[in-house]
Scaffold this active site. Sequence first.
Site, PDB file in Angstrom:
ATOM      1  N   ASP A 127      -5.807  -8.368  -7.346  1.00 32.95           N
ATOM      2  CA  ASP A 127      -5.489  -8.030  -8.738  1.00 32.95           C
ATOM      3  C   ASP A 127      -4.582  -9.103  -9.381  1.00 32.95           C
ATOM      4  OD1 ASP A 127      -3.765  -6.561 -10.893  1.00 32.95           O
ATOM      5  OD2 ASP A 127      -5.353  -5.129 -10.462  1.00 32.95           O
ATOM      6  N   ASP A 171      -0.480   0.205  -5.251  1.00 32.21           N
ATOM      7  CA  ASP A 171      -1.527   0.963  -4.557  1.00 32.21           C
ATOM      8  C   ASP A 171      -2.776   0.968  -5.437  1.00 32.21           C
ATOM      9  OD1 ASP A 171      -1.379   2.989  -1.978  1.00 32.21           O
ATOM     10  OD2 ASP A 171      -2.991   3.531  -3.368  1.00 32.21           O
ATOM     11  N   ASP A 217       1.549  -1.531   4.693  1.00 32.28           N
ATOM     12  CA  ASP A 217       1.192  -0.348   5.502  1.00 32.28           C
ATOM     13  C   ASP A 217      -0.274  -0.068   5.180  1.00 32.28           C
ATOM     14  OD1 ASP A 217       1.110   1.895   7.013  1.00 32.28           O
ATOM     15  OD2 ASP A 217       2.405   3.106   5.739  1.00 32.28           O
ATOM     16  N   GLY A 275       4.667   6.924  -1.490  1.00 30.94           N
ATOM     17  CA  GLY A 275       5.962   6.266  -1.638  1.00 30.94           C
ATOM     18  C   GLY A 275       7.076   6.647  -0.697  1.00 30.94           C
ATOM     19  N   GLY A 276       6.773   7.238   0.450  1.00 30.97           N
ATOM     20  CA  GLY A 276       7.847   7.592   1.381  1.00 30.97           C
ATOM     21  C   GLY A 276       8.652   6.381   1.821  1.00 30.97           C
ATOM     22  N   LYS A 277       7.961   5.322   2.229  1.00 34.13           N
ATOM     23  CA  LYS A 277       8.661   4.114   2.661  1.00 34.13           C
ATOM     24  C   LYS A 277       9.276   3.374   1.474  1.00 34.13           C
ATOM     25  CE  LYS A 277       5.049   3.089   5.243  1.00 34.13           C
ATOM     26  NZ  LYS A 277       4.562   4.446   5.546  1.00 34.13           N
ATOM     27  N   CYS A 282       0.879  -1.182   0.000  1.00 34.36           N
ATOM     28  CA  CYS A 282       0.000   0.000   0.000  1.00 34.36           C
ATOM     29  C   CYS A 282       0.905   1.218   0.000  1.00 34.36           C
ATOM     30  CB  CYS A 282      -0.923  -0.007   1.216  1.00 34.36           C
ATOM     31  SG  CYS A 282      -1.936  -1.500   1.373  1.00 34.36           S
ATOM     32  N   ALA A 283       1.547   1.466  -1.129  1.00 38.04           N
ATOM     33  CA  ALA A 283       2.678   2.391  -1.195  1.00 38.04           C
ATOM     34  C   ALA A 283       2.296   3.853  -1.027  1.00 38.04           C
ATOM     35  CB  ALA A 283       3.421   2.201  -2.521  1.00 38.04           C
ATOM     36  N   CYS A 312      -0.755   3.426  10.879  1.00 32.94           N
ATOM     37  CA  CYS A 312      -0.488   4.646  11.662  1.00 32.94           C
ATOM     38  C   CYS A 312      -1.715   4.928  12.534  1.00 32.94           C
ATOM     39  CB  CYS A 312      -0.127   5.833  10.784  1.00 32.94           C
ATOM     40  SG  CYS A 312      -1.326   6.224   9.488  1.00 32.94           S
TER      41      CYS A 312
END
Length: 443
Positions: A301, A270, A317, A250-252, A246-247, A370
């Site tokens: 998918d 995503d 995430d 894209g920080g991680k 679940c990008a 989070c």
Amino acid sequence: MHPKQLLDACSELVKRAMTFEHPADAVVSRFFRENRYLGPRERATLAETTYTVLRKKLLFEALAHSGSGARERRLAILGFAAVLREQAKKEGKVKNKDGQDSETFIKAALNPQELKWLAACDGIKPEDLMEAHRHNLPEWLVEPLKAQLGDEFWALAASMEQAAPLDLRVNTLNDKRSDLRKELEKAGIKAEPTPFSPIGLRVDGKPALAKVDAFNRGAIEVQDEGSQLLALMLDAKRGEMVVDFCAGAGGKTLAIGAAMRNTGRLYAFDVSGHRLDALKPRLARSGLSNVHPAAIAHERDERVKRLAGKIDRVLVDAPCSGLGTLRRNPDLKWRQSAKAVEELTQKQAAILESSARLVKAGGRLIYATCSILPQENEAIAEAFSAAHPEFVPLDAGEVLEQLKIADGDKLCSGGEGGRRYLRLWPHQHETDGFFAAVWVKKA
């Protein structure tokens, strides 16, 4: 800008944000686009006034009953005064460009009746307030937090009313934290190493990073320290096949790509192509070529099915309530509900179930949110463990220890020894609220 004009603008922005039709950050961004004449300091005051009103909504609404005039203006006055006083406190009573201190500026914005009302509000002692006006949280959220934290609940509530610090992640592909810290200092930006993440810097204030060379060449990215720790815990190696399920923006993904030293293959999945679009300029700055963004229709998918059993490491995430980010997104506590969280838990369980199929024998799986609610965190992880004996839970404290993360035990809770899960809290760790569970698939 005259104080009266600035307060009028604050009232209008508060009015728009308080409809809760859109995320507050989107409302603020749109307002700034419509009013390009606003300077950096004015924008800071407008944004912080709005966020202060959202953080202290229950208290400010109670105080607003005793005032007169438009409700949004009364709320804005309370936020406006709080922000200007906080700015003066941080800056040591420094006067603005017109030579006015904060109290003079406040007085210039208000009429005599409003000044008298504000003085009456200022005279109310915190200990005389009702409980709801001290914690400023919706009632549905209070009981589960008290059940988890006991007496610490009030420390969490207080921390959620503060603005979050600005954390940066160093792009370790080309740069070192010590060098970046010196470079930022030369640019007039004071930065300290983050307490736990070995690749993070915590910045003083809110500098204009878009004007900083280190940002524009991809040497630093804005990323909360907790989010950095999640990426580190995946421990992706050179040449591996990795999925960030679940990008989002894209920080991680970028942190994982750098850890892989730009080798192997890293898929950024995503369901939102729009969110993945936000990754593109960041990816271009980063210098990474091993990242492959892909929009998927849902967790089942065809792209996902084709990779079943082939992936070394998977980070999930999951979409969540976001309640660990209330310092940054205070509107979420008013836009979320117990029912919405219940619907999210069903989605979280389904996403974890599908993403687990990607993991090869001996591979690592991380489920993260989070959120600070146990039904989105421990409950999901424990149900998955019970249903999938082929996935062996790893001790998060041990994972952090292997990564040489300082004081890793302080970041964990649950299980025997209290180290089963990563569990970050704003009031304890100065990060957003985060959770992570780690498994390895039996060989």
